[in-house]
Write a protein that holds these residues in place. Sequence first.
Motif, PDB file in Angstrom:
ATOM      1  N   LEU A 346       0.841  -1.188   0.000  1.00  0.00           N
ATOM      2  CA  LEU A 346       0.000   0.000   0.000  1.00  0.00           C
ATOM      3  C   LEU A 346       0.879   1.241   0.000  1.00  0.00           C
ATOM      4  CD1 LEU A 346      -3.046   0.904   1.015  1.00  0.00           C
ATOM      5  CD2 LEU A 346      -1.903   1.125   3.192  1.00  0.00           C
ATOM      6  N   THR A 347       0.452   2.297  -0.692  1.00  0.00           N
ATOM      7  CA  THR A 347       1.159   3.573  -0.549  1.00  0.00           C
ATOM      8  C   THR A 347       0.158   4.603  -0.049  1.00  0.00           C
ATOM      9  OG1 THR A 347       2.413   2.939  -2.494  1.00  0.00           O
ATOM     10  CG2 THR A 347       2.658   5.225  -1.743  1.00  0.00           C
ATOM     11  N   LEU A 348       0.429   5.098   1.118  1.00  0.00           N
ATOM     12  CA  LEU A 348      -0.486   6.102   1.679  1.00  0.00           C
ATOM     13  C   LEU A 348      -0.284   7.413   0.939  1.00  0.00           C
ATOM     14  CD1 LEU A 348       0.150   5.458   5.492  1.00  0.00           C
ATOM     15  CD2 LEU A 348      -1.887   4.804   4.204  1.00  0.00           C
ATOM     16  N   LEU A 351      -2.101  13.015   2.808  1.00  0.00           N
ATOM     17  CA  LEU A 351      -3.036  13.251   3.922  1.00  0.00           C
ATOM     18  C   LEU A 351      -3.154  12.017   4.810  1.00  0.00           C
ATOM     19  CD1 LEU A 351      -6.008  15.251   2.387  1.00  0.00           C
ATOM     20  CD2 LEU A 351      -4.600  15.902   4.350  1.00  0.00           C
ATOM     21  N   GLN A 352      -3.205  10.863   4.159  1.00  0.00           N
ATOM     22  CA  GLN A 352      -3.319   9.628   4.937  1.00  0.00           C
ATOM     23  C   GLN A 352      -2.098   9.453   5.841  1.00  0.00           C
ATOM     24  OE1 GLN A 352      -3.879   6.785   1.728  1.00  0.00           O
ATOM     25  NE2 GLN A 352      -6.086   6.681   2.126  1.00  0.00           N
ATOM     26  N   ARG A 353      -0.946   9.772   5.273  1.00  0.00           N
ATOM     27  CA  ARG A 353       0.300   9.652   6.040  1.00  0.00           C
ATOM     28  C   ARG A 353       0.268  10.613   7.232  1.00  0.00           C
ATOM     29  NH1 ARG A 353       4.914   7.399   4.254  1.00  0.00           N
ATOM     30  NH2 ARG A 353       3.893   7.211   2.259  1.00  0.00           N
ATOM     31  N   PRO A 371     -16.998   8.438   2.548  1.00  0.00           N
ATOM     32  CA  PRO A 371     -16.822   7.020   2.250  1.00  0.00           C
ATOM     33  C   PRO A 371     -15.683   6.806   1.255  1.00  0.00           C
ATOM     34  CG  PRO A 371     -18.819   7.877   1.204  1.00  0.00           C
ATOM     35  CD  PRO A 371     -18.309   8.938   2.124  1.00  0.00           C
ATOM     36  N   GLY A 372     -14.946   5.734   1.466  1.00  0.00           N
ATOM     37  CA  GLY A 372     -13.912   5.354   0.507  1.00  0.00           C
ATOM     38  C   GLY A 372     -12.677   6.223   0.510  1.00  0.00           C
ATOM     39  N   THR A 373     -12.500   7.051   1.535  1.00  0.00           N
ATOM     40  CA  THR A 373     -11.324   7.922   1.550  1.00  0.00           C
ATOM     41  C   THR A 373     -10.151   7.287   2.293  1.00  0.00           C
ATOM     42  OG1 THR A 373     -12.252   9.049   3.454  1.00  0.00           O
ATOM     43  CG2 THR A 373     -12.572  10.111   1.319  1.00  0.00           C
ATOM     44  N   GLY A 374     -10.390   6.104   2.845  1.00  0.00           N
ATOM     45  CA  GLY A 374      -9.272   5.377   3.452  1.00  0.00           C
ATOM     46  C   GLY A 374      -9.231   5.370   4.968  1.00  0.00           C
ATOM     47  N   LYS A 375     -10.351   5.654   5.607  1.00  0.00           N
ATOM     48  CA  LYS A 375     -10.347   5.684   7.078  1.00  0.00           C
ATOM     49  C   LYS A 375      -9.975   4.311   7.651  1.00  0.00           C
ATOM     50  CE  LYS A 375     -14.596   7.237   7.390  1.00  0.00           C
ATOM     51  NZ  LYS A 375     -14.893   7.338   5.930  1.00  0.00           N
ATOM     52  N   THR A 376     -10.615   3.272   7.091  1.00  0.00           N
ATOM     53  CA  THR A 376     -10.339   1.930   7.598  1.00  0.00           C
ATOM     54  C   THR A 376      -8.894   1.534   7.327  1.00  0.00           C
ATOM     55  OG1 THR A 376     -12.608   1.432   7.027  1.00  0.00           O
ATOM     56  CG2 THR A 376     -11.200  -0.436   7.555  1.00  0.00           C
ATOM     57  N   THR A 377      -8.422   1.912   6.144  1.00  0.00           N
ATOM     58  CA  THR A 377      -7.035   1.611   5.780  1.00  0.00           C
ATOM     59  C   THR A 377      -6.085   2.218   6.816  1.00  0.00           C
ATOM     60  OG1 THR A 377      -7.777   1.765   3.489  1.00  0.00           O
ATOM     61  CG2 THR A 377      -5.401   1.800   3.854  1.00  0.00           C
ATOM     62  N   ILE A 378      -6.377   3.463   7.187  1.00  0.00           N
ATOM     63  CA  ILE A 378      -5.520   4.149   8.162  1.00  0.00           C
ATOM     64  C   ILE A 378      -5.602   3.489   9.533  1.00  0.00           C
ATOM     65  CG2 ILE A 378      -5.269   6.317   9.422  1.00  0.00           C
ATOM     66  CD1 ILE A 378      -6.052   7.693   6.795  1.00  0.00           C
ATOM     67  N   PHE A 516     -10.667   6.715  -2.803  1.00  0.00           N
ATOM     68  CA  PHE A 516      -9.872   5.605  -3.339  1.00  0.00           C
ATOM     69  C   PHE A 516     -10.758   4.490  -3.882  1.00  0.00           C
ATOM     70  CE2 PHE A 516      -6.737   7.787  -0.885  1.00  0.00           C
ATOM     71  CZ  PHE A 516      -5.569   7.625  -1.620  1.00  0.00           C
ATOM     72  N   ARG A 517     -11.987   4.439  -3.378  1.00  0.00           N
ATOM     73  CA  ARG A 517     -12.862   3.337  -3.791  1.00  0.00           C
ATOM     74  C   ARG A 517     -13.805   3.838  -4.889  1.00  0.00           C
ATOM     75  NH1 ARG A 517     -17.566   1.861  -0.930  1.00  0.00           N
ATOM     76  NH2 ARG A 517     -16.642   2.415   1.052  1.00  0.00           N
ATOM     77  N   GLN A 518     -13.327   3.896  -6.112  1.00  0.00           N
ATOM     78  CA  GLN A 518     -14.166   4.436  -7.175  1.00  0.00           C
ATOM     79  C   GLN A 518     -13.984   3.659  -8.460  1.00  0.00           C
ATOM     80  OE1 GLN A 518     -13.517   8.619  -7.579  1.00  0.00           O
ATOM     81  NE2 GLN A 518     -15.215   8.782  -8.978  1.00  0.00           N
TER      82      GLN A 518
HETATM   83  N1  LIG Z   1      -3.549   4.892  -0.282  1.00  0.00           N
HETATM   84  C1  LIG Z   1      -4.321   4.011  -0.911  1.00  0.00           C
HETATM   85  N2  LIG Z   1      -3.923   3.433  -2.051  1.00  0.00           N
HETATM   86  C2  LIG Z   1      -4.684   2.560  -2.714  1.00  0.00           C
HETATM   87  N3  LIG Z   1      -5.905   2.165  -2.281  1.00  0.00           N
HETATM   88  C3  LIG Z   1      -6.366   2.700  -1.133  1.00  0.00           C
HETATM   89  C4  LIG Z   1      -5.619   3.654  -0.403  1.00  0.00           C
HETATM   90  N4  LIG Z   1      -6.349   4.020   0.675  1.00  0.00           N
HETATM   91  C5  LIG Z   1      -7.492   3.321   0.610  1.00  0.00           C
HETATM   92  N5  LIG Z   1      -7.507   2.536  -0.478  1.00  0.00           N
HETATM   93  C6  LIG Z   1      -8.589   1.628  -0.894  1.00  0.00           C
HETATM   94  O1  LIG Z   1      -9.795   2.359  -1.032  1.00  0.00           O
HETATM   95  C7  LIG Z   1     -10.879   1.625  -0.570  1.00  0.00           C
HETATM   96  C8  LIG Z   1     -11.597   2.412   0.524  1.00  0.00           C
HETATM   97  O2  LIG Z   1     -10.755   2.551   1.668  1.00  0.00           O
HETATM   98  P1  LIG Z   1     -11.325   2.383   3.152  1.00  0.00           P
HETATM   99  O3  LIG Z   1     -12.241   1.231   3.224  1.00  0.00           O
HETATM  100  O4  LIG Z   1     -10.150   2.412   4.049  1.00  0.00           O
HETATM  101  O5  LIG Z   1     -12.133   3.732   3.252  1.00  0.00           O
HETATM  102  P2  LIG Z   1     -13.147   4.198   4.344  1.00  0.00           P
HETATM  103  O6  LIG Z   1     -12.970   5.665   4.458  1.00  0.00           O
HETATM  104  O7  LIG Z   1     -12.979   3.381   5.558  1.00  0.00           O
HETATM  105  O8  LIG Z   1     -14.484   3.915   3.608  1.00  0.00           O
HETATM  106  P3  LIG Z   1     -15.902   3.518   4.218  1.00  0.00           P
HETATM  107  O9  LIG Z   1     -16.169   4.499   5.289  1.00  0.00           O
HETATM  108  O10 LIG Z   1     -16.760   3.638   3.041  1.00  0.00           O
HETATM  109  O11 LIG Z   1     -15.715   2.106   4.686  1.00  0.00           O
HETATM  110  C9  LIG Z   1     -10.342   0.309  -0.091  1.00  0.00           C
HETATM  111  O12 LIG Z   1     -10.512  -0.644  -1.096  1.00  0.00           O
HETATM  112  C10 LIG Z   1      -8.879   0.588   0.147  1.00  0.00           C
HETATM  113  O13 LIG Z   1      -8.084  -0.542  -0.049  1.00  0.00           O
END
Ligand SMILES: Nc1ncnc2c1ncn2[C@@H]1O[C@H](COP(=O)(O)OP(=O)(O)OP(=O)(O)O)[C@@H](O)[C@H]1O
Length: 782
Positions: A346-348, A351-353, A371-378, A516-518
């Motif tokens: 993964l590359t943050l 902002l994620q970093r 949604p899909g901005t990477g909160k769970t990833t972080i 990121f989720r699009q």
């Molecule tokens: N830096 C990144 N590079 C590539 N993919 C990423 C990155 N950050 C997040 N993603 C991907 O984007 C998607 C959404 O990320 P994530 O589930 O973390 O978002 P979220 O904000 O928790 O969304 P939700 O609230 O909808 O669950 C996931 O498939 C995740 O793997």
Amino acid sequence: MIREGYIEKIVYKSDETGYCVMSVEGEEGEEIFVGTLPGAGEGLYVIAEGEYVNHPQYDIQFKFSSCEIQMPKDTLGIERYLGSGIIKGIGAVLAKKIVKKFKDDTLRIIEEEPERLAEISGISERKAQAIATSYMEKKEFQEVAIFLAQYGISVNLAIRIFNTYGNKVYDILRGNPYKLAEDISGIGFRIADDIAKRMGIAQDSEFRLRSAVLYVLNMAGGEGHMYLPKQLLLRRCVELTRDTATDVEGIYGQSALGYAEYADATSAESAYEQTVSLFEQQLMELLIAGKIMIKQIDEEDVVYLASNYYVELNSARLLTDLQLRYDMEQDELEREIQKIEKEEKLTLDELQRAAVKSAIEAGVAVITGGPGTGKTTIINVIIKYFSKKGMEIKLCAPTGRAAKRMTESTGWPAQTIHRLLEISGAMDEDSKNQDDHGMHFSRNADNPLECDAIIVDEMSMVDAYIFYSLVQAVPYGTRLIFVGDVNQLPSVGAGNVLKDIINSGCFPVTTLNKIFRQEDGSDIVFNAHKIQRGEHLILTNKSKDFFFIPQRTASQIIEEVQTLTMKNLPNYYGFSPQEIQILCPMRKYEVGVENMNQKLQNRLNPKAKDKPEHVRGDVTFRKGDKVMQIKNNYQQEWKIYGVSKTGTGRGYVLDEGVGVFNGDMGVITDISDYDEELTILFDDGRESVYNYKELDQIEHAFAVTIHKSQGSEYPAVIIPLLGGNRKLMNRNLIYTAITRARQLVIIVGDVNLVNQMVDNSEEQKRYTSLALRLEELNESME
Ligand SMILES: Nc1ncnc2c1ncn2[C@@H]1O[C@H](COP(=O)(O)OP(=O)(O)OP(=O)(O)O)[C@@H](O)[C@H]1O
């Protein structure tokens, strides 16, 4: 004229009003008695005062105006009473056995030596106790219901009052009937006021005015406010008491009561001013009594319930204490994060970093994004970092559903905040609605949580009270990381905690804005972000997961929603009706939750021979119904069962505890008239048994309001739209509804309303001051 005898048979009984028609065996033989007698039961002895009337259809009846109930004295009466089904656990056969043994001493034995019931075969000691408890409850309730009926209180209301106060009800009603409005849902100031009037409490009593003030402040909590500007409070108080006052000479004499009818504006105004000044005096009294606080915000006087004021002030203090800095060697920190990125492939982004770093380096950090901005990833990266360092982390979320999702997406155990704090039931009755809001946690300032970091997800749903409980249990040196989407609707409970923490400017906040989720072509996330930016949605059906179905009338909308749920979505998309959630902006109106639920129940779970039902007022609960808990109940017991060895039935108890919360959803799995109980299996596997008396906390959930859906996600969401309060129909609401869907959104009705809602960016104002308190503390430290 007085007539007396045994109730042979209850021919008709209204649970709402207590009105009943009964056949009574007296000296004159069998006669029909009619009148209001809550607590009537077969076998009881009644002494009634009234007169005979000639009913055109039913012949001569004795219509009573008052009626006293006595417990039956002879064996026949006792047997009939016990066997009538009124006492939990006793049917006709057992009643016969009991009376055969104890004869006319039976009722004394049940009251004074219930253990002796166990002398009868088929009655264990536990059952003997249960019978005695049920008998005493029924007996006490009969007396209370008759007492309350004098004041025009219906049986249903009497049940609620009795459940809350038990036999303390007499003192409370005589002393302060307005307490009913504070303590019992379903009783507002108006009903309490009506009771007070019947009890002879003067309309102009200071007591009444003070109750009105407290009531208005309490009700404001229901709208999310922690305080009210004084002028608004006074206006609401005048409105409230003016509407209820009917006695022209009463409340404010000639001055205020009729001010609306005053011919000229000046005297109406002066009457209003006089009324206001009466309330102002009472504000002073309440201030001296420590019930309220008056403060200044932006040079305006504002009024808090004292408990609310301290909830905010103390939360601010505790949170400020946690605001430590853990400075890291930057190169090393960067290297460690990169290592995790590599491991996670993964590359943050920048902002994620930054978000990850702030969570590591700050005592309190906020990460927000759509949604899909990477909160769970972080969250995952942060967990990895801390666990590599051997630090203890705890994950939590405000609702069971949100905690379950957090567990699934991180692979780490997450729990509700209530469970994290080890909820141990409610405080005693008297402490309800005080600072603790009826909650009692084993984890608190004296027994804090033991961990190095706590990550709270879905932070937008955390209200002021649970937040206060949380920060009390977090010791100095433990990091707090708040994750959420600040554009969601605010918490159901009062407060605006996440926004206030962000707006205070006292803590590092990272706002994630890149989606990121699009790439999978989903329009749900895409449209959600458009809405957030205030851009209109294109109302075509070219998407694969986002549809608009225009319908003009309420009945067409309902029909469409039914067809989608029953046929189209299951057939074409493979969703089961359980996976489809209908989300309505409102409760009332034809396309509101109440009406929708009734219609959907008929179609999704129709009446059937093998489905027991229980009717409560105008709602029928049926086995198989989808239901929701609508208030926090910290004492409700639950169990989680394993699967039996055969794989079909219920196995051992795997876990048990207390606490079922507002918004928890499940299905009715059993209804037993014999035990007067209804069983619900909640989505997370908890099973809980409700007494019929407790069903005011349960509602159907085929359709739920968007507000109640916060923190939950569903595979498919249908949103019926048709008119509604302009103020409530805002961007926040439609955004929240849409982001609840994982795979499919369908909007049915006046589809143009979607874009009108997008245009309405005005959020409902919440009067809260956590941000201000945080700023003040921060300034004082500089
Ligand atoms: N830096 C990144 N590079 C590539 N993919 C990423 C990155 N950050 C997040 N993603 C991907 O984007 C998607 C959404 O990320 P994530 O589930 O973390 O978002 P979220 O904000 O928790 O969304 P939700 O609230 O909808 O669950 C996931 O498939 C995740 O793997």
